[in-house]
Design an enzyme around this catalytic site. Structure first.
Site, PDB file in Angstrom:
ATOM      1  N   TYR A  33      -5.895   6.802   3.927  1.00  9.67           N
ATOM      2  CA  TYR A  33      -6.045   5.770   2.905  1.00  9.67           C
ATOM      3  C   TYR A  33      -5.323   4.478   3.325  1.00  9.67           C
ATOM      4  CZ  TYR A  33      -5.138   2.729  -0.872  1.00  9.67           C
ATOM      5  OH  TYR A  33      -5.037   1.566  -1.586  1.00  9.67           O
ATOM      6  N   GLU A  81       0.831  -1.210   0.000  1.00  8.49           N
ATOM      7  CA  GLU A  81       0.000   0.000   0.000  1.00  8.49           C
ATOM      8  C   GLU A  81       0.862   1.255   0.000  1.00  8.49           C
ATOM      9  OE1 GLU A  81      -3.015   0.202  -0.646  1.00  8.49           O
ATOM     10  OE2 GLU A  81      -3.540  -1.912  -0.518  1.00  8.49           O
ATOM     11  N   ASP A  89      -9.417   6.543  -2.675  1.00  2.00           N
ATOM     12  CA  ASP A  89      -8.246   6.944  -3.461  1.00  2.00           C
ATOM     13  C   ASP A  89      -8.740   7.545  -4.774  1.00  2.00           C
ATOM     14  OD1 ASP A  89      -9.036   4.821  -5.027  1.00  2.00           O
ATOM     15  OD2 ASP A  89      -7.052   3.915  -5.171  1.00  2.00           O
TER      16      ASP A  89
END
Ligand code: SF4
Length: 312
Positions: free
Chosen positions: A118, A35, A136
């Site tokens: 996020y 991520e 996102d």
């Protein structure tokens, strides 16, 4: 509020899901690395860096025990180097304050260095099944099109994502939404005819116009860079300060008002960063105490500079 067909989207996702390394081996650490890398790095490069990082740092402890320089060295070329520095700080913090085990909930993840809303939502939902919605750029685009809005605010996008979230499969749901944006609901050329949620899409007939692109004007900055080369043909390289451009990486001397008297002009490089355009005049002169550039972490710009001078 439009409610998307959750079953249709999830079964589409399970059919097309790409066999990415962090899906095949879904440890929380591997998911967190992916991520952080993928936020500002394209998928193919992200996979390469993910493999190299995980091989060298298979656990959070192994990264905490290494030096930040070693993390930066593996990060070379991936850009946004502050991410590498913060990732190292995160590993140290997890070892010092959480016994080397990544915290499992959104709020605790959010307190770690380098973790924004996020990433905290992605890791909490994918690795720990916590029902929190990710937002996102892909999800913003899907939302703008599903609801037919040109400029949805961050709060509107977050509310949409929260309302659509599949509470029992939050990780797969978040990934399905992002995959939809990446694979079908693409910015310029959406494949609406293949879309599993086209029946609820209010903006489908003008999808290409949605959302209206944000205008980002790049700022131009001018630099001089002097590559000083010693008798063995090695360049003098210095570690850049901990803050500012390419913090912590190594490179030849560079500055906006660096004197270049007695140096030879080699050429000019135009280098684009996300919000800045750097115009770098590259100069060469004689030096001493050069070092092997392969032994230190260099930014892509510094590699280009050394290439221009014929040293890489
Ligand atoms: S129908 Fe088209 S515009 Fe709407 S969500 Fe699907 S791919 Fe995107």
């Amino acid at each position: 509020m439009v409610m998307m067909n959750q079953g249709a989207l999830l079964s589409w996702y399970r059919r097309v899901e790409r066999p990415l390394p962090w899906r095949l081996n879904p440890s929380p650490w591997s998911i967190l690395l992916s991520e952080i890398l993928l936020q500002q790095t394209q998928m193919e490069r992200g996979i390469r860096y993910h493999t190299a990082l995980l091989e060298r740092f298979p656990t959070v402890q192994s990264m905490a025990e290494s030096s930040v320089d070693e993390v930066l060295h593996l990060w070379q070329g991936a850009g946004y180097y502050s991410r590498a520095r913060r990732l190292h700080a995160l590993a140290v913090e997890v070892v010092q304050s959480h016994g080397g085990v990544l915290p499992e909930d959104y709020d605790s993840l959010l307190k770690l260095p380098g973790i924004g809303p996020y990433t905290a939502a992605a890791v909490a939902s994918i690795a720990f099944m916590e029902p929190v919605a990710c937002v996102d750029g892909n999800i913003r685009r899907v939302m703008a099109r599903q609801t037919n809005q040109e400029e949805p605010s961050p709060t509107q996008v977050q509310s949409f994502a929260n309302e659509q979230l599949h509470e029992n499969a939050p990780g797969d749901w978040n990934q399905a939404m992002m995959e939809l944006g990446a694979l079908l609901c693409r910015p310029r050329n959406p494949s609406c005819e293949e879309c599993p949620v086209h029946d609820t899409c209010l903006g489908r007939s003008r999808a290409r116009e949605l959302p209206r692109p944000k205008k980002i004007k790049k700022k131009t900055e001018q630099y001089n860079c002097i590559v000083r080369v010693d008798d063995r043909g090695l360049p003098e390289l210095h570690q850049r300060p901990d803050t500012g451009l390419f913090a912590g990486l190594w490179g030849p001397e560079m500055g906006s008002d660096l004197g270049t008297e007695g140096c030879d002009h080699v050429g000019t490089i135009r280098h684009l960063l996300s919000h800045r355009e750097l115009i770098v005049s590259v100069w060469k002169s004689k030096g001493k105490n050069g070092i092997d550039s392969e032994t230190v972490a260099l930014s892509t710009l510094d590699r280009r500079i050394l290439e221009l001078v014929g040293l890489l």
